[in-house]
Design a protein around this motif. Structure first.
Motif, mmCIF file in Angstrom:
data_model
loop_
_atom_site.group_PDB
_atom_site.id
_atom_site.type_symbol
_atom_site.label_atom_id
_atom_site.label_comp_id
_atom_site.label_asym_id
_atom_site.label_seq_id
_atom_site.Cartn_x
_atom_site.Cartn_y
_atom_site.Cartn_z
ATOM 1 N N ALA A 257 -7.028 -3.748 5.079
ATOM 2 C CA ALA A 257 -6.472 -3.038 3.924
ATOM 3 C C ALA A 257 -5.910 -4.018 2.904
ATOM 4 O O ALA A 257 -6.035 -3.818 1.692
ATOM 5 N N GLN A 258 -5.281 -5.087 3.380
ATOM 6 C CA GLN A 258 -4.710 -6.075 2.462
ATOM 7 C C GLN A 258 -5.792 -6.749 1.631
ATOM 8 O O GLN A 258 -5.624 -6.961 0.430
ATOM 9 N N LYS B 192 3.202 -5.493 0.689
ATOM 10 C CA LYS B 192 2.160 -4.959 -0.186
ATOM 11 C C LYS B 192 2.376 -3.468 -0.452
ATOM 12 O O LYS B 192 2.123 -2.988 -1.559
ATOM 13 N N ALA B 193 2.829 -2.742 0.569
ATOM 14 C CA ALA B 193 3.049 -1.303 0.409
ATOM 15 C C ALA B 193 4.097 -1.016 -0.653
ATOM 16 O O ALA B 193 4.055 0.037 -1.310
ATOM 17 N N LYS B 194 5.044 -1.925 -0.847
ATOM 18 C CA LYS B 194 6.102 -1.725 -1.848
ATOM 19 C C LYS B 194 5.555 -1.687 -3.270
ATOM 20 O O LYS B 194 6.211 -1.185 -4.183
ATOM 21 N N PHE C 136 -4.274 4.521 3.679
ATOM 22 C CA PHE C 136 -4.472 3.152 3.200
ATOM 23 C C PHE C 136 -3.134 2.446 3.028
ATOM 24 O O PHE C 136 -2.951 1.307 3.477
ATOM 25 N N VAL C 137 -2.183 3.101 2.373
ATOM 26 C CA VAL C 137 -0.866 2.490 2.156
ATOM 27 C C VAL C 137 -0.182 2.210 3.489
ATOM 28 O O VAL C 137 0.477 1.173 3.669
ATOM 29 N N SER C 138 -0.329 3.115 4.446
ATOM 30 C CA SER C 138 0.279 2.927 5.768
ATOM 31 C C SER C 138 -0.318 1.725 6.498
ATOM 32 O O SER C 138 0.346 1.131 7.353
ATOM 33 N N ALA C 139 -1.557 1.362 6.176
ATOM 34 C CA ALA C 139 -2.211 0.233 6.841
ATOM 35 C C ALA C 139 -1.854 -1.112 6.209
ATOM 36 O O ALA C 139 -2.247 -2.164 6.732
ATOM 37 N N GLY D 17 -10.676 3.663 -6.449
ATOM 38 C CA GLY D 17 -10.057 4.480 -5.414
ATOM 39 C C GLY D 17 -10.318 3.859 -4.049
ATOM 40 O O GLY D 17 -11.418 3.360 -3.795
ATOM 41 N N ILE D 18 -9.304 3.854 -3.177
ATOM 42 C CA ILE D 18 -9.444 3.226 -1.856
ATOM 43 C C ILE D 18 -8.799 4.108 -0.791
ATOM 44 O O ILE D 18 -7.725 4.683 -1.009
ATOM 45 N N SER D 19 -9.445 4.182 0.366
ATOM 46 C CA SER D 19 -8.867 4.831 1.537
ATOM 47 C C SER D 19 -9.090 3.952 2.758
ATOM 48 O O SER D 19 -9.854 2.970 2.702
ATOM 49 N N PHE D 20 -8.431 4.302 3.864
ATOM 50 C CA PHE D 20 -8.533 3.514 5.098
ATOM 51 C C PHE D 20 -8.582 4.464 6.282
ATOM 52 O O PHE D 20 -7.874 5.478 6.311
ATOM 53 N N GLY D 21 -9.416 4.143 7.245
ATOM 54 C CA GLY D 21 -9.486 4.971 8.443
ATOM 55 C C GLY D 21 -10.775 4.757 9.192
ATOM 56 O O GLY D 21 -11.502 3.771 8.976
#
Length: 306
Positions: free
Chosen positions: A77-78, A150-152, A142-145, A103-107
């Motif tokens: 994700a980073q 970086k999430a901040k 995505f943000v959780s990963a 747009g980005i997602s993670f999973g």
């Protein structure tokens, strides 16, 4: 926009946790009209070559090109976040009429014959279409990963029902543009100071169908036809979950996420049309859900009080 993909049979397919990015060129239609098909196509192809190079530098893998859009996979994700930021910074430095929305997602993703399938792919395509030019929109997984540092950088943007999901999810926007330094650093007001300064603020909503007085701590405050809204309003033009109101640093902000949009007329000003956009509600004015005020069977008056 890519349509929702159907998962292929799981035989000969590998499941992997990864980030999926869609980067879509904005302004291509006007470019084709201005330059003609061949010149415009060449310019867009050059742009996508530059984007692909940045993706590879951040350990991304190009899955495919869909017209003016690229679909990319990252194992981290980073790396996806860093690539998206590098792309937008490069576009801003180059200038020009073309811009990108990302747009980005993670999973979990099904990988088969060089392609990718599944909900993560659908979610990334969906938030890419929500993004405006120069924006990077991210899903909650995505943000959780991301690492905490970086999430901040990711700020809550809206709550939407992703494709195939009946419940709403939080989506985020990456603050990728560095703040320009002018003189001394800006002194940031603390959340406690802000709350103490504005704790008396309220927003009054009034209509023939119901009234509400909203305090800052009562937001987000949802409006629409569904019974789950804090203020249920019956109108054929309104969506079930039409819009909501947030309180940010002393302002009540209306955020539209409806099908037909929201029309806001501040007192003494022209009517403003919002669709997947937001507007601070200051002073007095009127709100119409789904159609202009002159055509609306329901007018909602607002009054900001401090």
């Amino acid at each position: 926009m890519p349509t929702k993909t159907s998962n292929p049979p799981q035989q000969d397919a590998n499941s992997s946790q990864c980030a999926i990015m869609f980067a879509d060129v904005c302004g291509s239609s006007s470019l084709y009209k201005a330059l003609g098909n061949h010149a415009a196509e060449f310019k867009i192809r050059q742009l996508l070559v530059r984007v692909t190079s940045l993706i590879e530098q951040h350990q991304g893998l190009l899955i495919k090109t869909l017209g003016d859009e690229v679909m990319v996979r990252f194992d981290s994700a980073q790396h996806a976040l860093d690539a998206a930021k590098a792309i937008q910074l490069s576009m801003a430095a180059q200038g020009g009429s073309l811009q990108l929305r990302i747009g980005i997602s993670f999973g979990s993703v099904l990988l088969k014959q060089g392609d990718a399938f599944g909900d993560t792919v659908n979610d990334a395509a969906f938030v890419a279409q929500i993004a405006r030019a120069e924006e990077i929109i991210l899903t909650q997984p995505f943000v959780s990963a991301l690492p905490t540092s970086k999430a901040k950088l990711c700020k809550e943007f809206d709550r939407v029902a992703l494709k195939g999901d009946g419940e709403k999810s939080v989506i985020y926007r990456l603050q990728w543009q560095a703040e320009k330094s002018v003189g001394q650093a800006t002194q940031v007001m603390s959340l406690i100071q802000t709350t103490q300064q504005f704790h008396k603020h309220s927003l009054r909503l009034a209509s023939d169908q119901g009234d509400a007085i909203i305090a800052p701590e009562e937001t987000p405050f949802h409006l629409g036809r569904a019974t789950s809204n804090q203020l249920q309003l019956e109108s054929n033009f309104a969506s079930r979950d039409h819009c909501h109101i947030l309180y940010r640093r002393g302002k009540f902000v209306l955020i539209d996420h409806s099908t037909n949009g929201t029309y806001v007329t501040p007192a003494g000003q022209r009517e403003i049309y919002l669709r997947r956009e937001e507007l601070p509600l200051e002073g007095r004015g009127d709100i119409s859900l789904g159609c202009p005020a002159q055509q609306s069977p329901l007018i909602l008056s607002y009054h900001f009080s401090n």
